[in-house]
Scaffold this active site. Structure first.
Site, PDB file in Angstrom:
ATOM      1  N   TYR A 129       0.790  -1.225   0.000  1.00  0.00           N
ATOM      2  CA  TYR A 129       0.000   0.000   0.000  1.00  0.00           C
ATOM      3  C   TYR A 129       0.830   1.287   0.000  1.00  0.00           C
ATOM      4  CZ  TYR A 129      -4.016  -2.996   0.423  1.00  0.00           C
ATOM      5  OH  TYR A 129      -4.979  -3.939   0.151  1.00  0.00           O
ATOM      6  N   LEU A 130       2.141   1.158  -0.182  1.00  0.00           N
ATOM      7  CA  LEU A 130       3.007   2.318  -0.420  1.00  0.00           C
ATOM      8  C   LEU A 130       3.809   2.040  -1.687  1.00  0.00           C
ATOM      9  CD1 LEU A 130       4.322   3.108   3.181  1.00  0.00           C
ATOM     10  CD2 LEU A 130       2.682   4.450   1.837  1.00  0.00           C
ATOM     11  N   THR A 178      10.231   0.831 -15.782  1.00  0.00           N
ATOM     12  CA  THR A 178      10.459   0.414 -17.167  1.00  0.00           C
ATOM     13  C   THR A 178      11.705   1.117 -17.693  1.00  0.00           C
ATOM     14  OG1 THR A 178       9.176   2.216 -18.154  1.00  0.00           O
ATOM     15  CG2 THR A 178       7.964   0.235 -17.516  1.00  0.00           C
ATOM     16  N   ASP A 221      -8.267   1.755  -3.826  1.00  0.00           N
ATOM     17  CA  ASP A 221      -7.895   2.029  -2.446  1.00  0.00           C
ATOM     18  C   ASP A 221      -8.086   3.514  -2.108  1.00  0.00           C
ATOM     19  OD1 ASP A 221      -6.380   1.241   0.085  1.00  0.00           O
ATOM     20  OD2 ASP A 221      -5.062   2.811  -0.699  1.00  0.00           O
ATOM     21  N   GLU A 250     -13.080   1.939  -2.028  1.00  0.00           N
ATOM     22  CA  GLU A 250     -13.014   1.930  -0.571  1.00  0.00           C
ATOM     23  C   GLU A 250     -13.204   3.361  -0.056  1.00  0.00           C
ATOM     24  OE1 GLU A 250      -9.815   1.013   3.034  1.00  0.00           O
ATOM     25  OE2 GLU A 250      -9.290   2.151   1.245  1.00  0.00           O
ATOM     26  N   TRP A 269     -14.091   4.660   3.144  1.00  0.00           N
ATOM     27  CA  TRP A 269     -14.249   4.333   4.555  1.00  0.00           C
ATOM     28  C   TRP A 269     -14.227   5.615   5.383  1.00  0.00           C
ATOM     29  CZ3 TRP A 269     -10.547   0.524   7.618  1.00  0.00           C
ATOM     30  CH2 TRP A 269     -11.065   0.315   8.907  1.00  0.00           C
ATOM     31  N   LYS A 311     -36.977  -0.341   5.520  1.00  0.00           N
ATOM     32  CA  LYS A 311     -35.980  -0.952   4.649  1.00  0.00           C
ATOM     33  C   LYS A 311     -34.691  -1.249   5.426  1.00  0.00           C
ATOM     34  CE  LYS A 311     -37.574   1.218   0.353  1.00  0.00           C
ATOM     35  NZ  LYS A 311     -37.168   2.034  -0.830  1.00  0.00           N
ATOM     36  N   ASP A 351      -8.309  -4.788   6.723  1.00  0.00           N
ATOM     37  CA  ASP A 351      -8.152  -3.659   7.641  1.00  0.00           C
ATOM     38  C   ASP A 351      -8.984  -3.841   8.906  1.00  0.00           C
ATOM     39  OD1 ASP A 351      -6.363  -2.060   6.105  1.00  0.00           O
ATOM     40  OD2 ASP A 351      -8.016  -1.375   4.856  1.00  0.00           O
TER      41      ASP A 351
END
Length: 404
Positions: free
Chosen positions: A72-73, A132, A200, A225, A227, A281, A301
């Protein structure tokens, strides 16, 4: 094998608006990058079991070189050989194995931020290398949002979302950024074999940016995501924010239903009345925009070793009994029975939920007038289950009936 997978993996299931009914499996957790012999090789041994369980899509971890082992970095985005999960060849072999079983693969796309390869003349790490021989994704400080003053040189565009402290915030208003990231994602499709995306930290950039990448890459499936902090009593505004994000991102991408996650976490602990909103609902995003909602119990997570927002461990099957029978999502062994019930009765994103009971220790709902489900410890259901229904599956504090 799937009995052990239930303890190894986390499960998510979704029925998106833009595709046939989909069962999404999260094929990793927070510790998977530490697996001896490589995670891709380990997961390949389970492909048949995953496919046999009815899974249609598997969510794989971020594939690129990363400063953090979990991916994630990311830095050199084209460099898949430096991943802690395995090599590019091993990833392609895994994806091919899934494809042979009819299972599609979803890449975890981390593009809000990026780690630099080297320092500029100021001594700041802001020189990016794409991985590359040419200059694809080789960027400098002008490609960083101008308000990210730790890394930028002040010439980029303002950030369109929330800041991200651990790494430079990429300027997604830059046309070259949009083109080269889209090219990279399309390369993940054509060269590596990925079919869709899990975006992400989408709060880090505007939903209109997500729409650009959706339009330019045309994934088979995509989920964002988004969140945000959740507070009981604020369900309506919480799920409305998810709905607004989906619509602003073009209306095709789905979103993880963190509202249902938050409500269900509490509801199964003696507050099942929370599962019914003021309009009768479901109280999560599935009660507002079910066709774009991805419901789940835990992920890498919220659960796993991070345990940031875990589902009550003794109530997990009640949670799955809920999401497997309601519009928006499902997971596996005993869970496979619920998947079969769902498929057999054609439960889908637009299925009608009639909530028959919503008390502290009892929740009962009829779905499409075809099945009735119950969660909670209360055993006395009165006349809520008609005589023309028969028990299909049951366990501790949950049960599902089908019409005879």
């Amino acid at each position: 094998m799937l009995n052990s997978l239930c303890f190894t993996f986390l499960f998510l299931f979704v029925f998106p608006y833009f595709a046939s009914p989909t069962l999404l499996f999260q094929g990793f957790n927070w510790e998977s990058s530490n697996k001896a012999g490589g995670w891709y090789n380990f997961l390949k041994n389970s492909v048949s079991d995953i496919a046999d369980a009815g899974v249609t899509h598997v969510w794989l971890p971020p594939p690129s070189q990363s400063v953090a082992a979990q991916g994630y970095l990311p830095g050199r985005l084209y460099d898949l050989d430096a991943s802690k999960y395995g090599s590019q060849a091993e990833l392609k072999s895994l994806i091919d194995a899934f494809h042979q079983k009819g299972v599609k693969c979803v890449a975890d796309i981390v593009i809000n931020h990026r780690t630099a390869q080297s320092q500029d003349s100021r001594g700041i790490y802001c020189i990016f290398e794409g991985g590359t021989p040419d200059d694809r994704l080789d960027w400098g400080p002008s490609f960083i949002c101008k308000d990210d003053t730790t890394y930028s040189d002040g010439t980029g565009n303002p950030d369109t979302g929330l800041p991200y402290e651990p790494a430079p915030d990429i300027d997604h208003l830059n046309p070259r950024v949009q083109k080269e990231l889209s090219d990279w994602m399309n390369w993940l499709k054509t060269e590596i074999g990925f079919d869709g995306w899990r975006f992400d930290f989408v709060r880090g950039y505007a939903p209109s940016i997500t729409k650009i990448y959706m339009d330019q890459t045309s994934p088979d499936f995509a989920v964002g995501e988004k969140w945000e902090d959740f507070a009981l009593g604020q369900e309506d505004s919480h799920r409305a924010a998810l709905k607004d994000w989906v619509e602003a991102a073009g209306g095709v991408v789905t979103a993880f239903d963190f509202t249902t996650k938050g409500v269900l976490n509490t509801a199964v602990q003696g507050e099942l009345w929370r599962l019914k909103d003021s309009n009768g609902k479901p109280s999560g995003m599935i009660g507002l925009l079910p066709q774009n909602a991805v419901t789940f119990i835990d992920n890498h997570d919220t659960g796993s070793t991070q345990n940031q927002w875990p589902f009550p461990s003794d109530k997990v099957m009640q949670g799955y009994a809920y999401i497997l029978t309601h519009p928006g999502v499902p997971s596996i062994d005993e869970i496979t029975k619920m998947v079969a019930i769902r498929n057999r009765n054609g439960i889908n994103p637009t299925s009608t939920v009639t909530i028959l009971a919503s008390e502290a220790e009892l929740y009962v709902a009829s779905i499409d007038d075809k099945i009735i489900m119950k969660i909670g410890p209360k055993m006395d259901l009165g006349n809520l289950v008609p005589s023309n229904y028969q028990l299909a599956t049951s366990g501790e504090s949950y049960a599902v009936w089908e019409k005879k």
